[in-house]
Write a protein that holds these residues in place. Structure first.
Motif, PDB file in Angstrom:
ATOM      1  N   PHE A  35      -8.165   3.080 -26.494  1.00  0.00           N
ATOM      2  CA  PHE A  35      -8.344   2.265 -25.299  1.00  0.00           C
ATOM      3  C   PHE A  35      -7.199   1.263 -25.169  1.00  0.00           C
ATOM      4  N   LYS A  36      -6.811   0.667 -26.279  1.00  0.00           N
ATOM      5  CA  LYS A  36      -5.713  -0.299 -26.270  1.00  0.00           C
ATOM      6  C   LYS A  36      -4.412   0.365 -25.815  1.00  0.00           C
ATOM      7  N   ARG A  37      -4.115   1.564 -26.317  1.00  0.00           N
ATOM      8  CA  ARG A  37      -2.900   2.283 -25.911  1.00  0.00           C
ATOM      9  C   ARG A  37      -2.938   2.649 -24.433  1.00  0.00           C
ATOM     10  N   MET A  38      -4.093   3.071 -23.939  1.00  0.00           N
ATOM     11  CA  MET A  38      -4.218   3.422 -22.525  1.00  0.00           C
ATOM     12  C   MET A  38      -4.049   2.187 -21.643  1.00  0.00           C
ATOM     13  N   GLU A  39      -4.594   1.079 -22.075  1.00  0.00           N
ATOM     14  CA  GLU A  39      -4.462  -0.172 -21.329  1.00  0.00           C
ATOM     15  C   GLU A  39      -2.998  -0.617 -21.273  1.00  0.00           C
ATOM     16  N   GLU A  40      -2.292  -0.500 -22.388  1.00  0.00           N
ATOM     17  CA  GLU A  40      -0.876  -0.863 -22.427  1.00  0.00           C
ATOM     18  C   GLU A  40      -0.055   0.057 -21.526  1.00  0.00           C
ATOM     19  N   ALA A  41      -0.360   1.349 -21.534  1.00  0.00           N
ATOM     20  CA  ALA A  41       0.357   2.299 -20.681  1.00  0.00           C
ATOM     21  C   ALA A  41       0.113   1.999 -19.210  1.00  0.00           C
ATOM     22  N   ALA A  42      -1.103   1.647 -18.865  1.00  0.00           N
ATOM     23  CA  ALA A  42      -1.412   1.306 -17.476  1.00  0.00           C
ATOM     24  C   ALA A  42      -0.648   0.059 -17.045  1.00  0.00           C
ATOM     25  N   ASP A  43      -0.551  -0.920 -17.924  1.00  0.00           N
ATOM     26  CA  ASP A  43       0.208  -2.134 -17.606  1.00  0.00           C
ATOM     27  C   ASP A  43       1.688  -1.826 -17.380  1.00  0.00           C
ATOM     28  N   VAL A  44       2.241  -0.938 -18.194  1.00  0.00           N
ATOM     29  CA  VAL A  44       3.652  -0.570 -18.061  1.00  0.00           C
ATOM     30  C   VAL A  44       3.907   0.118 -16.716  1.00  0.00           C
ATOM     31  N   LEU A  45       2.981   0.957 -16.285  1.00  0.00           N
ATOM     32  CA  LEU A  45       3.174   1.730 -15.058  1.00  0.00           C
ATOM     33  C   LEU A  45       2.733   1.011 -13.782  1.00  0.00           C
ATOM     34  N   LEU A  46       2.080  -0.122 -13.910  1.00  0.00           N
ATOM     35  CA  LEU A  46       1.544  -0.811 -12.739  1.00  0.00           C
ATOM     36  C   LEU A  46       2.621  -1.118 -11.694  1.00  0.00           C
ATOM     37  N   SER A  47       3.742  -1.648 -12.122  1.00  0.00           N
ATOM     38  CA  SER A  47       4.792  -1.985 -11.146  1.00  0.00           C
ATOM     39  C   SER A  47       5.329  -0.735 -10.455  1.00  0.00           C
ATOM     40  N   ASP A  48       5.420   0.381 -11.176  1.00  0.00           N
ATOM     41  CA  ASP A  48       5.876   1.637 -10.553  1.00  0.00           C
ATOM     42  C   ASP A  48       4.910   2.074  -9.458  1.00  0.00           C
ATOM     43  N   TYR A  49       3.631   1.998  -9.729  1.00  0.00           N
ATOM     44  CA  TYR A  49       2.638   2.418  -8.737  1.00  0.00           C
ATOM     45  C   TYR A  49       2.590   1.476  -7.539  1.00  0.00           C
ATOM     46  N   LYS A  50       2.917   0.217  -7.757  1.00  0.00           N
ATOM     47  CA  LYS A  50       2.929  -0.737  -6.646  1.00  0.00           C
ATOM     48  C   LYS A  50       4.149  -0.548  -5.743  1.00  0.00           C
ATOM     49  N   SER A  51       5.260  -0.082  -6.300  1.00  0.00           N
ATOM     50  CA  SER A  51       6.498  -0.025  -5.526  1.00  0.00           C
ATOM     51  C   SER A  51       6.945   1.381  -5.126  1.00  0.00           C
ATOM     52  N   ASN A  52       6.401   2.432  -5.725  1.00  0.00           N
ATOM     53  CA  ASN A  52       6.856   3.784  -5.449  1.00  0.00           C
ATOM     54  C   ASN A  52       5.780   4.547  -4.675  1.00  0.00           C
ATOM     55  N   TYR A  53       5.992   4.700  -3.385  1.00  0.00           N
ATOM     56  CA  TYR A  53       5.018   5.353  -2.511  1.00  0.00           C
ATOM     57  C   TYR A  53       4.733   6.794  -2.941  1.00  0.00           C
ATOM     58  N   GLU A  54       5.712   7.484  -3.484  1.00  0.00           N
ATOM     59  CA  GLU A  54       5.514   8.883  -3.886  1.00  0.00           C
ATOM     60  C   GLU A  54       4.444   9.031  -4.962  1.00  0.00           C
ATOM     61  N   LEU A  55       4.249   8.018  -5.764  1.00  0.00           N
ATOM     62  CA  LEU A  55       3.240   8.095  -6.826  1.00  0.00           C
ATOM     63  C   LEU A  55       1.828   7.915  -6.290  1.00  0.00           C
ATOM     64  N   SER A  57       0.973   8.705  -2.853  1.00  0.00           N
ATOM     65  CA  SER A  57       0.862   9.322  -1.522  1.00  0.00           C
ATOM     66  C   SER A  57      -0.476  10.033  -1.315  1.00  0.00           C
ATOM     67  N   PHE A  58      -1.048  10.609  -2.328  1.00  0.00           N
ATOM     68  CA  PHE A  58      -2.308  11.331  -2.172  1.00  0.00           C
ATOM     69  C   PHE A  58      -3.524  10.414  -2.092  1.00  0.00           C
ATOM     70  N   THR A  59      -3.363   9.138  -2.380  1.00  0.00           N
ATOM     71  CA  THR A  59      -4.502   8.231  -2.278  1.00  0.00           C
ATOM     72  C   THR A  59      -4.918   8.024  -0.825  1.00  0.00           C
ATOM     73  N   ASN A  60      -4.055   8.373   0.119  1.00  0.00           N
ATOM     74  CA  ASN A  60      -4.401   8.260   1.538  1.00  0.00           C
ATOM     75  C   ASN A  60      -5.542   9.201   1.910  1.00  0.00           C
ATOM     76  N   ILE A  61      -5.728  10.276   1.169  1.00  0.00           N
ATOM     77  CA  ILE A  61      -6.782  11.242   1.493  1.00  0.00           C
ATOM     78  C   ILE A  61      -7.978  11.126   0.550  1.00  0.00           C
ATOM     79  N   ASP A  62      -8.039  10.086  -0.252  1.00  0.00           N
ATOM     80  CA  ASP A  62      -9.142   9.917  -1.210  1.00  0.00           C
ATOM     81  C   ASP A  62     -10.512   9.885  -0.542  1.00  0.00           C
ATOM     82  N   MET A  63     -10.605   9.332   0.642  1.00  0.00           N
ATOM     83  CA  MET A  63     -11.898   9.195   1.294  1.00  0.00           C
ATOM     84  C   MET A  63     -12.302  10.451   2.070  1.00  0.00           C
TER      85      MET A  63
END
Length: 70
Positions: A35-55, A57-63
């Motif tokens: 869990f600790k490793r997954m949490e650290e990985a999510a923190d590292v990738l957070l800025s990428d997901y906030k700034s890179n629309y390509e990552l 793009s499919f969340t637009n169809i989640d609903m």
């Protein structure tokens, strides 16, 4: 109760119970570390997901319903 008291009590148990306790303790440690490793990985990738629309793009169809036809 401190660690040495716990160990003394565990030593009084039959071997099968002692093995069970060790296995459960190891599983607990591994789960927490995973869990600790997954949490650290999510923190590292957070800025990428906030700034890179390509990552994201499919969340637009989640609903949308998966089986729904239009």
């Amino acid at each position: 109760m401190n660690a040495s008291d716990i160990i003394k009590e565990i030593e009084k148990l039959p071997i099968s119970n002692r093995i069970y306790i060790v296995e459960k303790a190891i599983q607990s440690i591994r789960k927490k570390e995973e869990f600790k490793r997954m949490e650290e990985a999510a923190d590292v990738l957070l800025s990428d997901y906030k700034s890179n629309y390509e990552l994201t793009s499919f969340t637009n169809i989640d609903m949308d319903s998966f089986y729904e036809t239009k």
